[in-house]
Motif scaffolding. Structure first.
Motif, mmCIF file in Angstrom:
data_model
loop_
_atom_site.group_PDB
_atom_site.id
_atom_site.type_symbol
_atom_site.label_atom_id
_atom_site.label_comp_id
_atom_site.label_asym_id
_atom_site.label_seq_id
_atom_site.Cartn_x
_atom_site.Cartn_y
_atom_site.Cartn_z
ATOM 1 N N SER A 140 -43.059 90.248 81.541
ATOM 2 C CA SER A 140 -44.300 91.020 81.664
ATOM 3 C C SER A 140 -43.991 92.514 81.684
ATOM 4 O O SER A 140 -44.820 93.321 81.266
ATOM 5 N N GLY A 141 -42.805 92.884 82.162
ATOM 6 C CA GLY A 141 -42.387 94.287 82.126
ATOM 7 C C GLY A 141 -42.194 94.750 80.688
ATOM 8 O O GLY A 141 -42.520 95.890 80.326
ATOM 9 N N VAL A 142 -41.683 93.848 79.860
ATOM 10 C CA VAL A 142 -41.505 94.167 78.435
ATOM 11 C C VAL A 142 -42.869 94.313 77.750
ATOM 12 O O VAL A 142 -43.114 95.282 77.022
ATOM 13 N N THR A 143 -43.783 93.359 78.021
ATOM 14 C CA THR A 143 -45.084 93.406 77.337
ATOM 15 C C THR A 143 -45.904 94.613 77.757
ATOM 16 O O THR A 143 -46.636 95.185 76.936
ATOM 17 N N VAL A 144 -45.786 95.046 79.010
ATOM 18 C CA VAL A 144 -46.574 96.212 79.428
ATOM 19 C C VAL A 144 -46.028 97.481 78.759
ATOM 20 O O VAL A 144 -46.793 98.392 78.422
ATOM 21 N N THR A 145 -44.699 97.518 78.541
ATOM 22 C CA THR A 145 -44.112 98.657 77.826
ATOM 23 C C THR A 145 -44.539 98.630 76.358
ATOM 24 O O THR A 145 -44.840 99.683 75.762
ATOM 25 N N TRP A 146 -44.607 97.432 75.808
ATOM 26 C CA TRP A 146 -45.101 97.260 74.436
ATOM 27 C C TRP A 146 -46.536 97.791 74.337
ATOM 28 O O TRP A 146 -46.852 98.559 73.411
ATOM 29 N N ALA A 147 -47.353 97.430 75.324
ATOM 30 C CA ALA A 147 -48.748 97.877 75.330
ATOM 31 C C ALA A 147 -48.810 99.406 75.383
ATOM 32 O O ALA A 147 -49.613 100.038 74.699
ATOM 33 N N HIS A 148 -47.940 99.998 76.195
ATOM 34 C CA HIS A 148 -47.941 101.457 76.316
ATOM 35 C C HIS A 148 -47.639 102.115 74.982
ATOM 36 O O HIS A 148 -48.329 103.046 74.554
ATOM 37 N N HIS A 149 -46.603 101.605 74.313
ATOM 38 C CA HIS A 149 -46.245 102.186 73.016
ATOM 39 C C HIS A 149 -47.366 102.007 72.021
ATOM 40 O O HIS A 149 -47.646 102.901 71.211
ATOM 41 N N ALA A 150 -48.034 100.851 72.066
ATOM 42 C CA ALA A 150 -49.154 100.603 71.149
ATOM 43 C C ALA A 150 -50.277 101.616 71.387
ATOM 44 O O ALA A 150 -50.867 102.146 70.440
ATOM 45 N N ILE A 151 -50.551 101.897 72.678
ATOM 46 C CA ILE A 151 -51.600 102.881 72.987
ATOM 47 C C ILE A 151 -51.204 104.252 72.449
ATOM 48 O O ILE A 151 -52.021 104.960 71.825
ATOM 49 N N MET A 152 -49.934 104.620 72.691
ATOM 50 C CA MET A 152 -49.490 105.951 72.260
ATOM 51 C C MET A 152 -49.507 106.089 70.748
ATOM 52 O O MET A 152 -49.674 107.188 70.220
ATOM 53 N N GLN A 158 -53.138 95.875 68.852
ATOM 54 C CA GLN A 158 -51.848 95.506 69.427
ATOM 55 C C GLN A 158 -51.810 95.782 70.924
ATOM 56 O O GLN A 158 -51.278 94.987 71.706
ATOM 57 N N ALA A 159 -52.385 96.938 71.305
ATOM 58 C CA ALA A 159 -52.406 97.299 72.723
ATOM 59 C C ALA A 159 -53.187 96.264 73.517
ATOM 60 O O ALA A 159 -52.776 95.854 74.605
ATOM 61 N N ALA A 164 -53.146 91.995 77.345
ATOM 62 C CA ALA A 164 -53.652 90.667 77.718
ATOM 63 C C ALA A 164 -52.487 89.728 78.037
ATOM 64 O O ALA A 164 -52.548 88.949 79.011
ATOM 65 N N LEU A 165 -51.417 89.829 77.230
ATOM 66 C CA LEU A 165 -50.246 88.972 77.455
ATOM 67 C C LEU A 165 -49.601 89.293 78.805
ATOM 68 O O LEU A 165 -49.187 88.393 79.548
ATOM 69 N N ILE A 223 -60.490 98.162 75.756
ATOM 70 C CA ILE A 223 -61.449 97.540 74.833
ATOM 71 C C ILE A 223 -62.645 98.452 74.619
ATOM 72 O O ILE A 223 -63.179 98.567 73.504
ATOM 73 N N GLN A 224 -63.021 99.166 75.681
ATOM 74 C CA GLN A 224 -64.181 100.055 75.580
ATOM 75 C C GLN A 224 -63.808 101.470 75.156
ATOM 76 O O GLN A 224 -64.559 102.414 75.413
ATOM 77 N N HIS A 225 -62.647 101.630 74.551
ATOM 78 C CA HIS A 225 -62.243 102.904 73.949
ATOM 79 C C HIS A 225 -62.090 104.051 74.938
ATOM 80 O O HIS A 225 -62.281 105.204 74.567
#
Lengths: 261, 86
Positions: A140-152, A158-159, A164-165, A223-225
């Motif tokens: 979950s630490g990996v997926t949250v970092t993935w989410a961060h990069h997706a947001i950036m 993807q974020a 969600a994962l 989700i709500q931008h």
């Protein structure tokens, strides 16, 4: 919006600090009432008031930052310091419970048979569910970092998936831990072993629930931008908190689950 | 060897300094000797040998331990609830 020649946020009057303080009072005195008079009403009232307070207070912060533009870079810096200081205080909170565990386990008394684990205690096998839990939280630490990069990188879908994962993995941890608690051969009342085990892992579990909730709010906001690729401090704070929860688990696993068996 | 033990026991006045337990809190010293006496008894009786060497440990723990502790542990051993490994 107020016109001022400085970048700081002069907050509007708000009732939530007062209701929060009242909630804290009712929860703590309610705890004492529960201990002495076996009634949970006061504590329950305090908890409900706390829930209403945090929902409305943080809703207001989201409004002030995302919709009204009050979170300028200096304001955001202050929020960062605040989150870091808060997490530091939580580290110290857990340090106390680790101190308690080490005090009792490093020099086991004759009452325990001079051994750790104490006589009569069958500890959980650290290489079964606890190891799976470790893997789940690390993932979950990996997926949250993935989410961060997706947001950036502005990758919205993807974020959302990565976040969600992360929440799913956090929920899986909670589910597994609940099963462990249910099936454990010892209870919180089983001497100093049971006490240190369940208080330390119990508070950790509470923090997993808080962290998961924080991440879920971030998912709804994503989700709500609400988040932009450059300004998404709410998410960063949630990610920091989540990493903190993961690190606490690693310490729990190494000392209480593994060394302590 | 038995003669040495006999002389040691005859010259016994009180528990000597034990470098394994150098500090003020001597709980572990008492506990360790109580366990060692009963383990010694169990091991030598199982082999059918004379248990005189075990008396050293008994002298030490008798000197060091509070009587209430010894009574409590003896009762626990009789009940089968003694937490130590003998």
């Amino acid at each position: 919006m107020a016109h001022h020649s400085h970048p700081y946020h002069m907050v509007d009057p708000s009732p939530w600090p007062l209701t929060g303080a009242i909630a804290a009072l009712l929860m703590t005195s309610g705890l004492a009432v529960w201990f002495h008079f076996h009634s949970t009403s006061l504590m329950l009232l305090g908890t409900i008031l706390l829930t209403l307070t945090v929902i409305q207070w943080w809703r207001d912060i989201v409004r002030e930052g995302t919709f009204q533009g009050h979170h300028t870079p200096p304001v955001q810096k202050g929020l960062r310091y605040g989150m870091i200081l808060f997490i530091t205080s939580e580290v110290l909170f857990f340090l106390g419970f680790f101190w308690a565990f080490n005090h009792s386990s490093l020099a086991p008394t004759p009452e325990l048979g001079g051994n750790w684990p104490p006589a009569g205690i069958t500890p959980l096998d650290p290489f079964e569910v606890p190891l799976l839990n470790t893997a789940v939280l690390l993932a979950s630490g990996v997926t949250v970092t993935w989410a961060h990069h997706a947001i950036m990188e502005g990758k919205r879908k993807q974020a959302i998936h990565a976040l969600a994962l992360t929440i799913l993995l956090g929920s899986y941890f909670t589910f597994l831990q609940a099963m462990e608690y249910n099936e454990a051969p010892f209870t919180i009342a089983d001497g100093v072993y049971g006490c240190t085990f369940f208080v330390a892992t119990g508070f950790h579990g509470l923090h997993v629930l808080i962290g998961s909730t924080f991440l879920a709010i971030c998912l709804a906001r994503q989700i709500q931008h609400h988040f932009t690729s450059e300004h998404h401090f709410g998410f960063e704070a949630a990610a920091w908190y989540w990493h903190f929860v993961d690190v606490v688990w690693l310490f729990l696993y190494i000392s209480i689950y593994w060394w302590g068996s | 060897m038995a003669e040495d033990i006999k002389t040691k026991l005859e010259n016994y006045r009180t528990a000597p300094f034990d470098a394994r337990f150098p500090n003020q809190n001597q709980t572990r010293n008492c506990w360790s000797n109580y366990l060692d006496y009963h383990r010694c008894q169990k091991a030598l009786e199982a082999k059918g040998e004379d248990t005189l060497p075990c008396q050293w440990y008994k002298r030490v723990y008798t000197s060091l331990c509070p009587i209430s502790w010894v009574q409590k542990w003896d009762d626990q051993r009789a009940e089968g609830t003694f937490p130590g490994k003998i």
